[in-house]
Design a protein around this motif. Structure first.
Motif, PDB file in Angstrom:
ATOM      1  N   ARG A  13       0.879  -1.342  -0.057  1.00  0.00           N
ATOM      2  CA  ARG A  13      -0.123   0.045   0.148  1.00  0.00           C
ATOM      3  C   ARG A  13       0.757   1.266  -0.143  1.00  0.00           C
ATOM      4  O   ARG A  13       0.726   2.321  -0.722  1.00  0.00           O
ATOM      5  CB  ARG A  13      -0.844  -0.066   1.369  1.00  0.00           C
ATOM      6  N   ALA A  14       2.196   1.293   0.824  1.00  0.00           N
ATOM      7  CA  ALA A  14       2.900   2.360   0.759  1.00  0.00           C
ATOM      8  C   ALA A  14       3.669   2.688  -0.578  1.00  0.00           C
ATOM      9  O   ALA A  14       4.019   3.889  -0.705  1.00  0.00           O
ATOM     10  CB  ALA A  14       3.951   2.147   1.946  1.00  0.00           C
ATOM     11  N   LEU A  15       3.417   1.679  -1.628  1.00  0.00           N
ATOM     12  CA  LEU A  15       3.923   2.157  -2.789  1.00  0.00           C
ATOM     13  C   LEU A  15       3.182   2.916  -3.643  1.00  0.00           C
ATOM     14  O   LEU A  15       3.729   3.872  -4.654  1.00  0.00           O
ATOM     15  CB  LEU A  15       4.420   0.694  -3.522  1.00  0.00           C
ATOM     16  N   VAL A  16       1.832   3.114  -3.231  1.00  0.00           N
ATOM     17  CA  VAL A  16       0.803   3.916  -4.059  1.00  0.00           C
ATOM     18  C   VAL A  16       0.215   5.067  -3.165  1.00  0.00           C
ATOM     19  O   VAL A  16      -0.227   6.002  -3.967  1.00  0.00           O
ATOM     20  CB  VAL A  16      -0.176   2.951  -4.696  1.00  0.00           C
ATOM     21  N   VAL A  17       0.500   4.888  -1.992  1.00  0.00           N
ATOM     22  CA  VAL A  17      -0.041   6.154  -1.210  1.00  0.00           C
ATOM     23  C   VAL A  17       0.773   6.877  -0.087  1.00  0.00           C
ATOM     24  O   VAL A  17       1.837   5.962   0.199  1.00  0.00           O
ATOM     25  CB  VAL A  17      -1.544   5.843  -0.453  1.00  0.00           C
ATOM     26  N   SER A  18       0.600   7.824   0.366  1.00  0.00           N
ATOM     27  CA  SER A  18       1.292   8.269   1.487  1.00  0.00           C
ATOM     28  C   SER A  18       0.456   8.092   2.901  1.00  0.00           C
ATOM     29  O   SER A  18      -0.925   7.849   2.623  1.00  0.00           O
ATOM     30  CB  SER A  18       1.580   9.775   1.512  1.00  0.00           C
ATOM     31  N   TYR A  19       1.003   7.763   3.861  1.00  0.00           N
ATOM     32  CA  TYR A  19       0.250   7.689   5.257  1.00  0.00           C
ATOM     33  C   TYR A  19       0.541   8.670   6.251  1.00  0.00           C
ATOM     34  O   TYR A  19       1.522   9.338   6.120  1.00  0.00           O
ATOM     35  CB  TYR A  19       0.823   6.399   5.690  1.00  0.00           C
ATOM     36  N   THR A  20      -0.603   8.909   6.840  1.00  0.00           N
ATOM     37  CA  THR A  20      -0.490   9.881   7.803  1.00  0.00           C
ATOM     38  C   THR A  20       0.286   9.207   9.022  1.00  0.00           C
ATOM     39  O   THR A  20       0.496   8.183   9.051  1.00  0.00           O
ATOM     40  CB  THR A  20      -1.944  10.531   8.237  1.00  0.00           C
ATOM     41  N   ALA A  21       0.549  10.216   9.920  1.00  0.00           N
ATOM     42  CA  ALA A  21       1.177   9.619  11.366  1.00  0.00           C
ATOM     43  C   ALA A  21       0.070   8.544  11.955  1.00  0.00           C
ATOM     44  O   ALA A  21      -1.178   8.823  11.629  1.00  0.00           O
ATOM     45  CB  ALA A  21       1.334  10.695  12.469  1.00  0.00           C
ATOM     46  N   PRO A  22       0.490   7.462  12.705  1.00  0.00           N
ATOM     47  CA  PRO A  22      -0.500   6.519  13.292  1.00  0.00           C
ATOM     48  C   PRO A  22      -1.588   7.017  14.214  1.00  0.00           C
ATOM     49  O   PRO A  22      -1.360   8.126  15.072  1.00  0.00           O
ATOM     50  CB  PRO A  22       0.364   5.500  14.006  1.00  0.00           C
ATOM     51  N   LEU A  23      -2.778   6.809  13.860  1.00  0.00           N
ATOM     52  CA  LEU A  23      -4.087   6.996  14.601  1.00  0.00           C
ATOM     53  C   LEU A  23      -4.044   6.070  15.944  1.00  0.00           C
ATOM     54  O   LEU A  23      -4.507   6.549  16.813  1.00  0.00           O
ATOM     55  CB  LEU A  23      -5.218   7.151  13.900  1.00  0.00           C
ATOM     56  N   TRP A  24      -3.788   5.065  15.726  1.00  0.00           N
ATOM     57  CA  TRP A  24      -4.054   3.807  16.562  1.00  0.00           C
ATOM     58  C   TRP A  24      -3.165   2.581  16.294  1.00  0.00           C
ATOM     59  O   TRP A  24      -2.482   2.390  15.248  1.00  0.00           O
ATOM     60  CB  TRP A  24      -5.575   3.493  16.217  1.00  0.00           C
ATOM     61  N   HIS A  25      -3.096   1.866  17.367  1.00  0.00           N
ATOM     62  CA  HIS A  25      -2.279   0.704  17.028  1.00  0.00           C
ATOM     63  C   HIS A  25      -3.141  -0.597  17.159  1.00  0.00           C
ATOM     64  O   HIS A  25      -3.593  -0.971  18.320  1.00  0.00           O
ATOM     65  CB  HIS A  25      -1.051   0.269  18.100  1.00  0.00           C
ATOM     66  N   PHE A 141       1.419  17.341   6.220  1.00  0.00           N
ATOM     67  CA  PHE A 141       1.967  17.896   7.301  1.00  0.00           C
ATOM     68  C   PHE A 141       0.614  18.351   8.269  1.00  0.00           C
ATOM     69  O   PHE A 141       0.919  18.144   9.437  1.00  0.00           O
ATOM     70  CB  PHE A 141       2.836  19.034   6.824  1.00  0.00           C
ATOM     71  N   PHE A 142      -0.230  18.907   7.573  1.00  0.00           N
ATOM     72  CA  PHE A 142      -1.459  19.066   8.261  1.00  0.00           C
ATOM     73  C   PHE A 142      -1.976  18.172   9.070  1.00  0.00           C
ATOM     74  O   PHE A 142      -2.267  18.012  10.355  1.00  0.00           O
ATOM     75  CB  PHE A 142      -2.469  19.999   7.411  1.00  0.00           C
ATOM     76  N   LEU A 143      -2.388  16.978   8.364  1.00  0.00           N
ATOM     77  CA  LEU A 143      -2.893  15.798   8.942  1.00  0.00           C
ATOM     78  C   LEU A 143      -2.008  14.953   9.896  1.00  0.00           C
ATOM     79  O   LEU A 143      -2.599  14.535  11.035  1.00  0.00           O
ATOM     80  CB  LEU A 143      -3.295  14.866   7.750  1.00  0.00           C
ATOM     81  N   ASP A 144      -0.592  15.211   9.814  1.00  0.00           N
ATOM     82  CA  ASP A 144       0.144  14.482  10.718  1.00  0.00           C
ATOM     83  C   ASP A 144       0.090  15.240  12.021  1.00  0.00           C
ATOM     84  O   ASP A 144      -0.113  14.798  12.920  1.00  0.00           O
ATOM     85  CB  ASP A 144       1.502  14.528  10.131  1.00  0.00           C
TER      86      ASP A 144
END
Length: 170
Positions: A13-25, A141-144
């Motif tokens: 998935r990381a090859l096709v999108v950027s991820y925000t900082a983790p919301l949860w584990h 940056f805003f979402l992170d």
């Protein structure tokens, strides 16, 4: 602009999108047919050659199960995640694994046949986040920053507990 779902981080998935900082584990739970409830008391019972998991193709669960339970077999289903529970209902597979709250909600709706194994002990916790489009560093940056603040304030934990309590009451 954003895919706001219960999305585990995976390399494909990381090859096709950027991820925000983790919301949860988020952890996973396993569901079995009620007829098999005595056979599975905890995840310690899963790593055997006579155990077959059913999961949605291409998910984190598919990758995780091969690492955690290498002796078990895995069958996959394409499409909606809940479709991969069908082999358990029909007893063509022993266990369906998905995100913890997803399994609890599914079992509640299908209580005639579904049984959650060790519902208070999720396993295989992983980063749970949102996915966004590549190429917009200001949006990321805003979402992170928003995610970091929301997690640090306790809001995410409060919402998780609220949803879990609502699920238990419904």
């Amino acid at each position: 602009d954003i895919f706001g779902s219960s999305l585990f981080y995976t390399v494909p998935r990381a090859l096709v999108v950027s991820y925000t900082a983790p919301l949860w584990h988020k952890g996973h739970l396993a569901l079995t047919h009620k007829d098999n409830a005595k056979r599975f008391k905890s995840p310690a019972d899963f790593n055997r050659p006579d155990v077959t998991f059913s999961v949605n193709a291409g998910t984190r669960e598919e990758q995780l199960l091969t690492v955690l339970f290498p002796k078990a077999k895995i069958v996959t289903a394409a499409g909606e995640i809940a479709l991969s529970a069908e082999p358990v209902r029909t007893k063509r597979a022993d266990l369906w694994v998905s995100g913890d709250l997803d399994v609890l909600a599914f079992a509640k709706r299908h209580s005639a046949w579904a049984h959650v194994v060790a519902p208070d002990k999720p396993f295989g916790r992983g980063v749970n986040t949102w996915a966004i489009r590549y190429g917009d560093p200001a949006w990321k940056f805003f979402l992170d920053a928003w995610v970091s603040n929301t997690v640090a304030s306790g809001f995410v934990e409060e919402r998780y507990q609220h949803y879990k309590e609502q699920l238990a009451r419904s």
